[in-house]
Design an enzyme around this catalytic site. Structure first.
Site, PDB file in Angstrom:
ATOM      1  N   GLU A 416       0.818  -1.213   0.000  1.00 28.14           N
ATOM      2  CA  GLU A 416       0.000   0.000   0.000  1.00 28.14           C
ATOM      3  C   GLU A 416       0.852   1.263   0.000  1.00 28.14           C
ATOM      4  OE1 GLU A 416      -2.767  -1.073   3.189  1.00 28.14           O
ATOM      5  OE2 GLU A 416      -4.204  -1.455   1.605  1.00 28.14           O
ATOM      6  N   GLU A 486      -4.108 -10.630   0.181  1.00 26.76           N
ATOM      7  CA  GLU A 486      -4.866 -10.550   1.436  1.00 26.76           C
ATOM      8  C   GLU A 486      -6.310 -10.892   1.115  1.00 26.76           C
ATOM      9  OE1 GLU A 486      -4.390  -6.809   3.563  1.00 26.76           O
ATOM     10  OE2 GLU A 486      -2.279  -6.730   2.994  1.00 26.76           O
TER      11      GLU A 486
HETATM   12  C1  GAL Z   1      -4.959  -4.033   4.096  1.00 24.91           C
HETATM   13  C2  GAL Z   1      -3.557  -3.780   4.565  1.00 24.91           C
HETATM   14  C3  GAL Z   1      -3.236  -4.479   5.832  1.00 24.91           C
HETATM   15  C4  GAL Z   1      -4.343  -4.288   6.814  1.00 24.91           C
HETATM   16  C5  GAL Z   1      -5.609  -4.807   6.240  1.00 24.91           C
HETATM   17  C6  GAL Z   1      -6.795  -4.605   7.141  1.00 24.91           C
HETATM   18  O1  GAL Z   1      -5.376  -2.986   3.315  1.00 24.91           O
HETATM   19  O2  GAL Z   1      -2.625  -4.143   3.603  1.00 24.91           O
HETATM   20  O3  GAL Z   1      -2.044  -3.986   6.342  1.00 24.91           O
HETATM   21  O4  GAL Z   1      -4.504  -2.944   7.087  1.00 24.91           O
HETATM   22  O5  GAL Z   1      -5.905  -4.104   5.063  1.00 24.91           O
HETATM   23  O6  GAL Z   1      -6.669  -5.169   8.371  1.00 24.91           O
END
Ligand code: GAL
Length: 953
Positions: A416, A486
């Site tokens: 990010e 993620e």
């Molecule tokens: C993503 C980010 C993580 C964390 C997650 C939400 O956008 O890469 O670091 O913030 O969301 O828990």
């Protein structure tokens, strides 16, 4: 006159990575050269600003007797000096890069040491290594300034041999919490300053190893491995087991067993130069992008991964080896095969463990500038040439440190950070330095700089389109494999919908799996709350419990999400129809020879017989139909089923023989519903009561008072649950967020209007309308009670009335029991389950205490439901459901659970509150991801369900 504060700390706001440090190089734990750990108690002084104190403390002879002590590695804010701060992406200081606030907590650290006997500083050199300091440090040895550095989760080494004395050395380190580097370290986590990784003095005898690069590839066609070790200092490389004895820089090709995460075969070797012998652990494997897929040793891999931050509830990111090992073992025991080191290179020892036990690693650079999103990414350091040296320094420190780990298959530029020339420069440098691995970065939507198309939190439908290649994108992107770096946001209860994702991953070659967000809740152990989260330290800006979104609780106890994930990603699938089971090896490399299989046969949930099942050692990807034995002869009928389990056949490094890796259940004969013939009927007595079989009711309200000897309070329809983090959703989610809508529509404050109590024939009928103040919609609810003389049957009919635009959180009855402790049930267990988190629910007979039914989410919320319950017994009552029901029991009300912010807000009352639900709304992943998929939504509609109660006390 103009005044500017002293400039003693100008380097703090300098975008450059630092000065004085040696070039980055490979990290290795131990060699035959001497080393001295400088971990331990250090003298410590905290100042409120970067220049509050001068640097005379670094001078030999300075009297630090009055200073406090801190442990190194450690964070001073977790040792009683100042406080931690949690923000997700907002910078906790004004965004004015590279400037930082005047209030800049600064920790002066002092360590006094002598050299061990036999360590001659005049022989060769000595290097001082810092493995991690947040966020900026200046270092003095014996009064000499040796340099300063940024890049918190990266190593920095300094040549110090010329400054060392045999005894009475003084190492002084000034650490600033905020620096220009902080702009590059805006990861979603606690801001925790300090010297949080090891500090080591490394003797470098003349002719010792400098940097070296182990190239160990595997040719899957010939089965040969090729080893070449490039070394700055020439020497020899030996691998006795392979008969290899070669000069550095010279290749050797020999037959080998390949390294994979499933078969982590390592060969011990030695790199010997004139002055040092460095042990090597060599894994032969080849990573490539071929046919649009990530392939290792010629085969595509499916990542069943997690994102791992480093976390310990008392020590923060200062992890010891045992904690790292605990993570790896827990991952392996839960079928996880991959780790993304979100969002920085981990302690290097963690990667040794990944090599040893077998995990694919995406090693991510210490880089995130997420806070710039608030200003549409203006002035983002990754698109500003002044910062590029710092970015390249970070890339090099990661790659050079970790390049010799077979587990590392992909480099990630960071997280990010928007897009920009700096990222492109990092990618080019990495590709140039190490062509043997792929490059990842999620923010690069067009894949200009990356070898993998990566996204986070894309919903199921989009992932399916990507799998089908229908997602468009640039020509380059369309040629690339896809991962979800993620997904499955594991905040609180959930994540839901994992099985649905897995099914999609397995349907399309292009989809190479994903990484759950995230491994562990970053709760901080705290006397007030048990575990603290954002805001608990009075932070001006914070993001609450968004920091608690892991598959394990802060103490590393698995949460139900991990148990669910283990089942969803199991390496063997076992399905069947009654006479045979189909066993599929879902691994990418290993055959099934490491596993034993066993069958068991259950009647009414109780195992009556079991035995071993012969399953061929299927190769990766193969399936076989395996015949089950003749079912045992059982008398008296009842529901029957097979359970087949795959177990470790022998002890391994990560799990004992008998550890269950996969299972499947095959129903044989179905459930027989409770028989019940109504006899007799309600009898109204003069004292305002109605008797019906074993039960007594209030004649005016129709309220149930008791069943036999068991008092029952407050039995009525219930639609409310303490909203989960996923119900509440994240503020930025565009989908409908049901938690807020439910509250708006008053589902947490339903009123129960009594319309009639009718004692007619064999039935006591209580007619009600259940609806919230202010709204016209409601649920017409009729309770019909009958008895067969000894037992009591309740049939609940619910007919929605009006304009229902939201699903219901739950639908069932709740009531209170005055004494209940142990619970037995036949249904899903042993842990909680919800409609879209039920893959791991095993049908069987279970028992628990009421307390153990609770799942202790760090922020309390709905939890603990057991699925598919046929019958349950507690508090002297036996309850049978028609159909099966969701069972929940707790020592507080839903309202108390809903109001609680921390575990410590929940105090057990005298009453056990029981919920018997006909339906539960799914969980989804909307705390950061898609909501509940349509099949798992609990839409309001006419339903009828019943329970038979008996006093068995
Ligand atoms: C993503 C980010 C993580 C964390 C997650 C939400 O956008 O890469 O670091 O913030 O969301 O828990």
């Amino acid at each position: 006159m103009s005044f500017r504060p002293a400039t003693a700390a100008d380097h703090v706001e300098d975008v450059s990575p630092g000065s004085g440090a040696l070039p980055p190089r490979a990290w290795y734990p131990a060699s035959d050269a001497a080393s001295l750990s400088l971990n331990g108690d250090w003298r410590f002084r905290l100042s409120p600003t970067a220049d509050a104190e001068d640097d005379s403390f670094a001078e030999p002879g300075y009297d630090a007797g009055g200073w406090a002590k801190v442990s190194v590695p450690g964070h001073w804010v977790l040792q009683g000096h100042g406080a931690p701060v949690y923000t997700n992406h907002l910078y906790p200081f004004p965004v004015d890069p590279p400037r930082v606030p005047t209030e800049n907590p600064t920790g002066d650290h002092l360590r006094f040491f002598d050299l061990p006997d036999g360590w001659d500083p005049a022989d060769g050199g000595t290097v001082l290594r810092f493995d991690g300091v947040e966020s900026c440090a200046r270092v003095w040895l014996n009064g000499t300034d040796i340099g300063e550095f940024k890049g918190s989760r990266l190593p920095h080494e300094f040549a110090v041999g010329h400054l060392l004395k045999p005894a009475g050395n003084v190492l002084a380190v000034r650490v600033h919490q905020w620096s220009a580097g902080s702009y590059l370290e805006d990861q979603d986590q606690w801001w925790l300053p300090g010297i949080f990784r090891d500090v080591t003095l490394l003797h470098r005898p003349a002719g010792s190893v400098l940097d070296f690069f182990v190239h160990a590839s595997y040719d899957h066609v010939t089965g040969a491995g090729t080893l070449r070790v490039d070394s700055d200092v020439a020497g020899r490389v030996t691998v006795p087991e392979l008969g290899i004895d070669i000069a550095t820089g010279e290749p050797a090709t020999v037959p080998v067993e390949a390294w994979t995460a499933e078969t982590p075969r390592l060969y011990d070797g030695v790199l010997a130069t004139e002055g040092e012998r460095v042990p090597l652990r060599i894994g032969f494997r080849t990573v490539e992008l071929a046919d649009g897929l990530i392939k290792v040793n010629g085969r595509p891999v499916l990542f069943k991964g997690v994102n791992r931050h480093e976390w310990h509830p008392e020590r923060g990111r200062a992890l010891d080896l045992e904690t790292m090992r605990a993570d790896v073992l827990l991952m392996k025991r839960h079928n996880i095969n991959a780790v993304r080191t979100s969002h920085y290179p981990p302690h290097p020892a963690f990667l040794d463990l990944c090599d040893e036990f077998g995990l694919w690693v995406i090693d991510e650079c210490d880089l995130e500038t997420h806070g710039f999103t608030e200003q549409a990414w203006r002035d983002n350091p990754v698109d500003d040439d002044r910062w590029t040296p710092a970015l390249l320094d970070r890339a090099a420190r990661m790659v050079e440190r970790d390049k010799n780990h077979p587990s590392v298959v992909i480099w990630s530029l960071g997280n990010e950070a928007g897009t920009g020339r700096g990222l492109t420069a990092m990618s080019e440098w990495i590709h140039g330095r190490d062509a043997s691995r792929l490059v990842h970065y999620e923010g690069d939507i067009d894949c200009r700089d990356t070898d993998v198309y990566s996204r986070m939190y894309a919903d199921h439908a989009e992932v399916e389109r990507i799998g089908q290649g229908l997602d468009g994108g640039t020509h380059r992107r369309r040629q690339l494999p896809f991962i979800l770096c993620e997904y499955g946001h594991a905040m609180g209860n959930g994540p839901g919908g994992l099985a649905d994702y897995q099914q999609i991953f397995e349907s399309y070659d292009r989809l190479q799996g994903g990484f759950i967000w995230e491994w562990i809740d970053h709760g901080i152990k705290d006397d007030r709350y048990e575990y603290a989260y954002g805001g608990d330290f009075g932070e001006e800006l914070h993001d609450g419990n968004f920091v608690c979104d892991g598959l394990v609780f802060p103490d590393r106890r698995p949460s139900p999400g991990l148990v669910e994930y283990k089942k969803v990603i199991e390496p063997v699938r076992i399905e069947g129809d009654g006479a045979t089971v189909r066993v599929t090896n879902k691994q990418d490399f290993a055959d099934l020879s490491a596993l034993d299989f066993e069958w068991s046969y259950q009647v009414g949930g109780e195992t009556v017989e079991s035995g071993s099942l012969g399953v061929p050692a299927l190769a990766a990807g193969e399936s076989a139909e395996v015949k089950l034995p003749e079912p045992p002869v059982v008398t008296g009928g009842g529901e029957t089923q097979w359970t087949v389990r795959a177990l470790l056949a022998a002890d391994t490094g990560w799990g004992p023989r008998g550890h269950v890796v996969a299972w499947g259940q095959v129903p044989v004969s179905g459930r027989q519903l409770p028989s019940f013939a109504a006899s007799g009927g309600p009898v109204v007595s003069g004292d305002g009561l109605i008797a019906l079989g074993p039960a007594v009711f209030d004649a005016r309200s129709g309220a149930l008072r008791s069943i036999g000897s068991v008092p029952v309070t407050g039995l009525r329809l219930d639609v409310w649950r303490a909203t989960t983090d996923n119900d509440d959703g994240a503020a930025w989610q565009s989908d409908i967020r049901y938690g807020a809508l439910w509250r708006k529509f008053g589902l947490h404050r339903m009123r129960h209007r009594l319309d009639a109590v009718e004692a007619v024939g064999d039935t006591l009928t209580v007619r009600t309308r259940v609806a919230p103040a202010a709204w016209e919609f409601g649920l017409v609810t009729v309770y019909r009670w009958t008895t067969d003389g000894s037992r009591l049957r309740l049939t609940v009919s619910v007919t929605p009335d009006g304009d229902w635009t939201v699903p219901l959180p739950r639908l069932g009855v709740r009531f209170g029991l005055s004494a209940a402790d142990r619970v037995r049930w036949f249904g899903g267990g042993p842990g909680e389950a919800y409609p879209d988190t039920r893959a791991a629910s095993v049908l069987g007979r279970w028992q628990s205490t009421v307390d153990d039914l609770q799942t202790p989410y760090v922020r309390p919320q709905e939890n603990g439901a057991r699925a598919d319950v046929r019958w349950a017994e507690l508090g002297g009552l036996r309850i049978e459901g028609d159909p099966e029901f969701w069972f929940t029991a707790r020592r507080w009300t839903t309202e108390q659970l809903d109001a609680a912010a921390h575990r410590t807000d929940l105090t057990p009352g005298d009453t056990v509150w029981v919920n018997l639900d006909h339906g539960q709304h799914g969980i989804g992943s909307q705390s950061c991801g898609p909501g509940v998929l349509p099949p798992y939504r609990l839409l309001a509609g006419p339903v009828e369900f019943s329970f038979v109660f008996a006093d068995v006390g």
